[in-house]
Structure formats: structure tokens, C-alpha cells
Design an enzyme around this catalytic site. Structure first.
Site, PDB file in Angstrom:
ATOM      1  CB  SER A 100      -7.787   0.667   6.127  1.00 38.51           C
ATOM      2  OG  SER A 100      -8.533   1.837   6.324  1.00 38.51           O
ATOM      3  CE  LYS A 154      -3.740   2.089   2.759  1.00 40.59           C
ATOM      4  NZ  LYS A 154      -4.535   1.971   4.010  1.00 40.59           N
ATOM      5  N   GLY A 197      -9.105   1.872  10.783  1.00 40.74           N
ATOM      6  CA  GLY A 197     -10.520   1.664  11.065  1.00 40.74           C
ATOM      7  C   GLY A 197     -11.107   0.665  10.090  1.00 40.74           C
ATOM      8  CB  SER A 252      -7.919   3.479   3.170  1.00 45.81           C
ATOM      9  OG  SER A 252      -6.979   3.050   4.127  1.00 45.81           O
TER      10      SER A 252
END
Length: 558
Positions: free
Chosen positions: A266, A168, A264, A242
Site C-alpha cells: 500500500s 494517510k 500488502g 491503499s
């Protein structure tokens, strides 16, 4: 206390309406009043009035956990996970790569050439999936050549040698900027993050930096600068976020493992929506050195993978203190004790029925089947009290949005328009929280952690769906700017937040499919430092669950 879920009351906005709404939120005058109304309508007043008792505004000390029954090096642990991995046709797992390299069926160079062709095809043109933010194909090829040489010489660095991995774009990778999905972060990282360094030391071939929700502030996977990350099961649907690209690249077959980040949900949300496995380990279990700070108190980095064995192998290689991340300093050794044991007699599953069933019918049905697989293996179900969702929602929201706003404050002050509209909506909420709100949230985090640890004296794992729905449709008409849809975000995060607040480990495992063929994830949350138990249970669920291949998928092994 009966189960209650507070409604999230906020308009769904996009386009001109969203721009006008954001501009109003950011201005003086009516802006603060409008923010306060949104917060009040969604239940913040009840939380502000709720006593935290004697809880101080500190992180509750996590219990140290038991020492490993079978201490092993990270390399040996990873090898153990892969040795336990069955041969499954068309499942290009870490084990499949290791076996293909060992048997001479292919080598990392041939694999990388096929991957580059596949990425060029899948991530360009009108049909692009929006998987990558940055790649350097020539560097990837050199890493593959070095891995191939080691494998030919019979000196692999680990079972990950030559295996493709994606990061990521929230972790430093030397020679790349860590953009966090923005356009204004352009400084090139001079050194690898600890996770990237450990993967390279294990011989993994890092393909590049994956697309992500801008600054990780929303769980849907839309990025106004790099495009929407599209779900390989159906490109008209969201990946979740995310760590959107990190989930999609694994589902699409471009790598068996990737690295995400989770403040949260992701990691776990895109894992569930993309039909892969995602582990948020105990807070501090995996060092965040070389990860730009966004949300200090709730942030984690961790592995996503095609199977539980893949995730276990990468977890074994990247976990453990590096001596620099203060959150990672004091922890017991990580291990995979009992990992292969599919007999679950004595394991107690905590389940709150009304909370578990607060999801779409197909999601509940598939997760019930996952629970049945665990009880068929010997586990027992213990009914537990309902969570205080209003407290969890506002405690987590106040902490993460306040910290993200602080992290982004220089850009917000100089030019807020560098952010997308949905990010600006959340950052406006973050700027509105009071100092007293933040301290109140820290106190409630301590209280909620203490209560959860007391509850988990009587159960070993808490089971819920990962998300309340499968992958929602992408709002095509709202692209590229995206939309503000807080009720959708709440549906994706409903079962997620408590693990971030408390620091407890949690695992999302595929549990089947809904009527439209979209993946469902089941969520297992455990006691601190008991990742080995979650992975053990995840293997049982995985072996009882139907496997399918996404509509958009490549195979790179012969």
C-alpha cells in the site's frame, strides 16, 4: 522448480451484479459454498495441502543487522540526505524547500497560502483529484507561522522545518478522527501517533489527512465515501492503493513527502503508479504507535517522496523504537552509512528472469534499464530460483484478510452495509478462512522467511518490477461504489507480498514511463535493517532515469 503463477479466477463485477454477489457471499446457505469455490478455483487447495515442514506458527526472528559504521542522530542523518540532494530545476524537493527558506526566497507562511489555493483548486468541483479526507487550514497556517519564526531566528528544528507533509488517514493526528477511509470511525484522536509527533518535532507542517482505500483492503485507490483518488499523470487512471492520496499529493507537487501505510504493497504500489518513491522499511523499524490495528503481522508505515533523498530524510526522522510498539523494540540503530556512494562494486542483485518478465512489456523494458544502471555502477546480477507464488499469495491473503476481518468484526456484525461493496467482498473471504488456515499461514510465513534469508546470504537485493502494469483506467461507470476486480489486484500485488510476509525492507523507485506516459516503478527488496543499501541503490537508479512532470502539477516555490 519452474516458474509458475497461479491464475486468480474471479468475476469482475460492479453495480447491481456486485451488490447481489456480495449479498450472496454474506448470507448463509449458498454463500459459504460460493466463497469456497472462488478460493478453490484460485489454488487454495494446493496451498492447504502443502507441508510447512518443521516451521512453527511464529514470526521468524529477523537477524539483527550490522551496527552503523557512522552513527549519527536522526537530525544529522536527515541533513546528510538533503545535503547530498542535487539542485534540479522545477523539482520541489525537501532540499529545495530548505534552500529557499535559508536563502530568503520564500517562507513557510507564503508556501502554505499557495498550497491552500492549490488544494482548493485541485480538490474541489467536478475535476477534483480526491486527495484529502480532512484538513484544518487555520491550524496549518499557525504551524507555518511558528516554523517561519524559527527560520528567521536561525534556529530550525531540522531540515524538515517548514516543509509541507501529508499523512494517510491511517495515522492518528491530534484533533482529527482517524477514519481509515470509512464513515463510522468518528472519534477524534487525543494524541499524535509516534510518526506524526516525530514529524512535528522536526518542524514539518502537516497539511492534513490523505484519502485512502477504505480500511486499506484493496490496492487500487477507490473510496466509496470520499471519491476515487485520481492520478496526476492522467486523472482517468488509478493511483493505486491503499495509500492513494499519499502518492497523489506528492506527484501533484503539494508536498515533497508524505506518509503511507503498507500491509500488502500500500506504499509501494501507489508510489509506482504515481511516479514517486516509496519505502516499506523492515517490520517494526518505524513504530506504529497511534496507528489503529488492521493487520498486525504484515503492517508497516513509511515515507513516500518525490526523490530518494526526500524519503531518506523522512525515514531518518521517523524510524527507531519509541519504547511502546512491541514490534519496534529490538532493532539495531537505523542509519544511512554509505548512502552517497554510487559505486556498487561487490553488490549482488538477485533476479529471477521469468518472474521479472511476468509483466507488461513496457514495464519490463524500463525495469531492465534500471538494472542496467545498477550494473553500470558496478553491481552484478545473480540468477535466483523462482518464488513459490501460490504459497506467497495464500499465506499473505489468509493472514491479512483474517486480521482485517477481526479488526472490523464489530462493524461487520452490527451493520456490514457501512462498508463499500469491494471491501465487503474481501471481508467475506476473510470471514471464511478457518482457524487451521490461519495457523497454516503463520507456519508458512516462518518457512518463507527462513528460505528468503537463506537465499539472501548469496545476494544483497532482489530486483523486480513494482507492479506488473502501469496505472489502470478508473472504472468510471462503477463509481462511486467501485468494483471487484481480483485479477487486477493480483497484477498490482504480484511482486509485493513477500516483503510484507517476511518483514524485509523494500523500496519502489521510478524507472521511467510506458508508451502512454504513465510511470513505471522498479522494486528493490533487501535484508532486514538494510534500508540504507536500498536507498543507496535507489539513488543510482534515480539519477539514470528520465524525469517528467505530471499533467496535473503545481509549483509553490518562487
Amino acid at each position: 522448480m519452474p516458474y509458475q503463477r497461479p491464475p486468480v479466477k474471479a468475476p469482475r463485477l460492479s453495480g447491481v451484479a456486485l451488490k447481489a454477489f456480495v449479498n450472496t457471499l454474506e448470507r448463509g446457505g449458498i454463500g459459504p459454498s460460493l466463497v469456497e469455490k472462488l478460493l478453490r478455483d484460485s489454488g487454495i487447495d494446493r496451498w492447504r495441502e502443502l507441508s510447512a515442514g518443521d516451521a512453527p506458527p511464529l514470526q521468524h526472528p529477523l537477524p539483527p543487522g550490522a551496527p552503523p559504521a557512522e552513527p549519527q542522530t536522526p537530525e544529522a542523518q536527515a541533513a546528510r540526505a538533503i545535503a547530498a540532494s542535487p539542485v534540479v530545476p522545477k523539482r520541489e524537493t525537501v532540499a529545495a524547500f530548505a534552500r529557499a527558506y535559508r536563502d530568503g526566497g520564500t517562507d513557510p507562511v507564503a508556501v502554505v497560502h499557495r498550497l491552500h489555493d492549490a488544494i482548493d483548486r485541485l480538490d474541489s468541483g467536478e475535476g477534483r483529484l480526491g486527495l484529502f479526507i480532512a484538513r484544518k487550514p487555520d491550524e496549518v497556517l499557525r504551524a507555518a507561522e511558528a516554523a517561519a519564526e524559527r527560520l528567521r531566528a536561525g534556529r530550525p528544528l531540522s531540515v524538515l522545518d517548514g516543509v509541507p507533509v501529508v499523512l494517510k488517514d491511517e495515522l492518528d493526528l491530534a484533533g482529527f478522527p482517524t477514519t481509515l477511509g470509512t464513515t463510522f470511525r468518528t472519534e477524534v484522536a487525543q494524541a499524535d501517533s509516534t510518526v506524526a509527533a516525530r514529524l512535528k518535532a522536526a518542524g514539518a507542517v502537516i497539511l492534513g489527512k490523505a484519502n485512502m482505500q477504505e480500511i486499506g483492503i484493496n490496492p487500487v485507490g477507490l473510496n466509496p465515501h470520499h471519491g476515487a483518488a485520481r492520478n496526476p499523470w492522467n486523472r482517468g487512471h488509478l493511483t493505486g492503493g491503499s495509500s492513494s492520496g499519499s502518492g497523489a499529493v506528492v506527484a501533484a507537487g503539494l508536498c515533497p513527502v508524505s506518509i503511507g501505510a503498507d500491509g500488502g504493497g500500500s506504499i509501494r504500489i501507489p508510489a509506482a503508479l504515481c511516479g514517486v518513491v516509496g519505502l516499506k522499511a523492515t517490520w517494526g523499524r518505524i513504530p506504529e504507535t497511534g496507528v489503529p490495528p488492521l493487520c498486525w503481522n504484515v503492517a508497516h508505515v513509511g515515507p513516500m517522496g518525490l526523490t530518494v533523498d526526500d524519503v531518506a530524510a523522512v525515514y531518518a526522522m521517523v524510524a527507531g523504537s519509541d519504547g511502546r510498539d512491541v514490534a519496534a523494540l529490538q532493532q539495531p540503530p537505523h542509519h544511512l552509512s554509505g548512502y552517497e556512494d554510487g559505486a556498487l562494486k561487490g553488490v549482488r542483485l538477485g533476479l529471477c528472469t521469468p518472474h521479472f518478465e511476468d509483466a507488461d512489456a513496457d514495464v519490463v523494458a524500463r525495469c531492465r534499464e534500471a538494472v542496467r544502471a545498477l550494473t553500470d555502477a558496478g553491481a552484478t546480477v545473480v540468477e535466483i530460483p523462482p518464488p513459490d507464488l501460490n504459497s506467497i499469495l495464500w499465506t499473505h491473503s489468509c493472514i491479512i484478510l483474517s486480521e482485517m476481518t477481526e479488526a472490523m468484526l464489530p462493524q461487520l456484525k452490527s451493520r456490514a452495509s457501512v462498508f463499500g461493496l469491494d471491501s465487503r467482498t474481501n471481508l467475506a473471504l476473510g470471514r471464511h478462512f478457518r482457524a487451521t488456515d490461519f495457523v497454516h499461514a503463520l507456519r508458512h510465513r516462518f518457512r518463507l522467511t527462513r528460505e528468503l534469508l537463506a537465499l539472501m546470504a548469496d545476494v544483497d537485493v532482489i530486483v523486480t518490477p513494482t507492479t506488473a502494469s502501469t496505472a489502470p483506467l478508473i472504472p468510471e461507470a462503477a463509481l462511486p461504489a467501485g468494483e471487484s476486480n481480483l485479477p487486477m489486484a493480483d497484477a498490482l500485488m504480484r511482486f509485493i507480498r513477500l516483503a510484507n510476509l517476511t518483514g524485509c525492507p523494500a523500496l519502489s523507485v521510478p524507472a521511467g514511463f510506458d508508451g502512454a506516459g504513465l510511470p513505471v516503478g522498479v522494486h528493490l527488496m533487501g535484508r532486514p535493517y538494510e534500508e540504507h543499501l536500498l536507498l543507496r541503490l535507489g539513488r543510482v537508479v534515480e539519477r539514470a532515469t528520465e524525469r517528467r512532470t505530471p499533467a496535473i502539477h503545481v509549483n509553490v516555490l518562487p
